[in-house]
Design a protein around this motif. Structure first.
Motif, short mmCIF file in Angstrom:
data_model
loop_
_atom_site.label_atom_id
_atom_site.label_comp_id
_atom_site.label_asym_id
_atom_site.label_seq_id
_atom_site.Cartn_x
_atom_site.Cartn_y
_atom_site.Cartn_z
N ILE A 200 0.86 -1.11 -0.03
CA ILE A 200 0.05 0.06 0.06
C ILE A 200 0.91 1.21 0.01
CG2 ILE A 200 -1.78 1.32 1.22
CD1 ILE A 200 -2.83 -1.30 0.23
N ALA A 201 0.64 2.18 -0.82
CA ALA A 201 1.36 3.51 -0.87
C ALA A 201 0.60 4.35 0.18
CB ALA A 201 1.42 4.11 -2.30
N ILE A 225 -3.13 -2.42 9.17
CA ILE A 225 -2.88 -2.96 7.82
C ILE A 225 -1.91 -4.13 7.79
CG2 ILE A 225 -2.02 -2.33 5.63
CD1 ILE A 225 -2.92 0.58 5.76
N LEU A 226 -0.93 -3.87 8.33
CA LEU A 226 0.09 -4.75 8.70
C LEU A 226 -0.16 -6.08 9.38
CD1 LEU A 226 3.32 -2.58 8.57
CD2 LEU A 226 2.32 -3.79 6.62
N ILE A 234 4.34 -1.41 3.14
CA ILE A 234 3.95 -0.17 2.97
C ILE A 234 5.24 0.75 2.53
CG2 ILE A 234 3.23 2.10 4.29
CD1 ILE A 234 1.28 -0.10 4.59
N ALA A 235 4.86 1.26 1.43
CA ALA A 235 5.58 2.37 0.75
C ALA A 235 5.16 3.61 1.40
CB ALA A 235 5.50 2.18 -0.86
N LEU A 236 6.11 4.32 1.95
CA LEU A 236 5.61 5.48 2.64
C LEU A 236 6.43 6.89 2.00
CD1 LEU A 236 4.25 6.14 5.31
CD2 LEU A 236 6.57 6.07 6.54
N ALA A 276 1.13 -0.17 -6.63
CA ALA A 276 0.59 -0.25 -5.17
C ALA A 276 -0.91 -0.78 -5.47
CB ALA A 276 0.56 0.99 -4.52
N GLN A 277 -1.41 -1.69 -4.24
CA GLN A 277 -2.58 -1.94 -4.34
C GLN A 277 -3.59 -0.66 -4.21
OE1 GLN A 277 -3.72 -5.54 -3.35
NE2 GLN A 277 -1.85 -5.90 -4.33
N MET A 278 -3.07 0.40 -3.41
CA MET A 278 -4.01 1.51 -3.37
C MET A 278 -2.95 2.56 -2.85
SD MET A 278 -6.53 1.41 0.04
CE MET A 278 -7.33 -0.25 -0.37
#
Length: 348
Positions: A200-201, A225-226, A234-236, A276-278
């Motif tokens: 997820i981004a 989420i995790l 997670i892409a932060l 990303a998924q979203m």
């Protein structure tokens, strides 16, 4: 917003109106003209912000489709030039800020059939450019400060999405809503720097304090989420102001949170978001980038209805969490988690 922020914004608007009002006393007022039946050349004035640049792309694409043989020149800034400069059907993509001799030469040597200013409010910079650029018909969105030096005034509804506001000129030539979202091909040429298949981004960059969501709320959202999907990463995205929060989140989950990201510009950010998924994001330009990529989005907004109408995600696979106040910090983590569960279920 804080009273100080509101005061600064109000003062900035008043300053722009004051300057444009003074300019109107010195500039020659334009007579009313009709739009031509077809357009063979146009110069477009693009605003400085990255989000506004992305939202202008659907107009540019739709214009080229409607008038494929028309010459298109575009005035932008050095800050957002990369958004436009690779579009093959734009003849000249040239910066008006900082001022440069190439730009000065262009506006002195060219004559256009149409000058188009799609900005909905007054700008002293655009007012000056409009005054010096040679065009048969100068077109703006209806505004009492802009109107005097423009030949044709388009509808300017406060609650219309910016993507559609920018396309008002083309609505006069038969374009229908919804407008097709669009990014140039080069936005798809940058692969994601994250190798994991599921992530997820999340963008915690706030831009200013009134848009900031507190660390503890981001922590709760990301932990949920995790903890509920052990394959998810997670892409932060985080600006310098939020980097300390991002580091703390990274330290909680180590290799499952990817920060800092290799995203020096919007192209690299597009690569990350596209895989990303979203995207979960504060109201910033990344929402508009994700919408153009047709990705699911959860956008976080304050309760400003006009702002939301203008800048909500322009796609059909998104959800928005709107604060009950003018502060995004008043959004509850549970509201974001609820939207996440609903959207991730749709995508399965």
């Amino acid at each position: 917003m804080t009273n100080n922020s509101l005061s600064q914004q109000s003062n900035h608007k008043l300053h722009r109106r004051f300057i444009v009002g003074i300019l109107n006393k010195f500039y020659k007022h334009a007579s009313s003209k009709e739009l031509p039946e077809s357009i063979n050349s146009i110069i477009i004035l693009a605003q400085e912000k990255l989000g506004d640049a992305i939202l202008l792309l659907p107009f540019i694409n739709a214009f080229h489709k409607r008038f494929p043989d028309a010459t298109i020149d575009l005035c932008c800034t050095s800050y957002n030039k990369k958004v436009f400069e690779g579009i093959p059907f734009i003849r000249n993509c040239i910066s008006y800020r900082p001022f440069n001799f190439r730009f000065a030469k262009l506006i002195r040597s060219q004559k256009y059939q149409i000058l188009y200013n799609p900005k909905s409010g007054p700008s002293s910079t655009f007012h000056h450019l409009t005054n010096v650029i040679n065009a048969d018909v100068k077109v703006c969105l209806e505004d009492i400060y802009n109107n005097p030096i423009y030949n044709y005034h388009l509808p300017n509804k406060d609650d219309r999405h910016i993507t559609e506001k920018y396309c008002e000129l083309l609505f006069q030539y038969g374009l229908k809503t919804p407008v097709e979202n669009w990014l140039p091909d080069y936005f798809y040429n940058f692969p994601s720097s994250i190798s994991e298949k599921k992530y997820i981004a999340i963008n915690i960059s706030a831009g200013h304090q009134t848009r900031r969501l507190p660390f503890e709320k981001w922590k709760k959202i990301i932990s949920y989420i995790l903890d509920n999907d052990h394959e998810m990463h997670i892409a932060l995205f985080a600006s310098k102001k939020e980097s300390s929060d991002a580091v703390k989140i990274k330290n909680l989950y180590k290799e499952r949170v990817h920060f800092p990201l290799e995203s020096p510009n919007l192209y690299y950010a597009a690569g990350i978001i596209n895989n990303a998924q979203m995207l979960i994001s504060i109201d910033t330009s990344l929402i508009h980038l994700a919408a153009a990529l047709n990705k699911p989005i959860i956008g976080l907004y304050n309760n400003d209805k006009i702002n939301y109408a203008r800048y909500s995600p322009y796609n059909t696979i998104s959800d928005s969490v709107i604060s009950n106040s003018r502060f995004i910090r008043d959004i509850e983590s549970e509201s974001v988690i609820k939207s996440y569960n609903a959207l991730i279920k749709k995508e399965k």
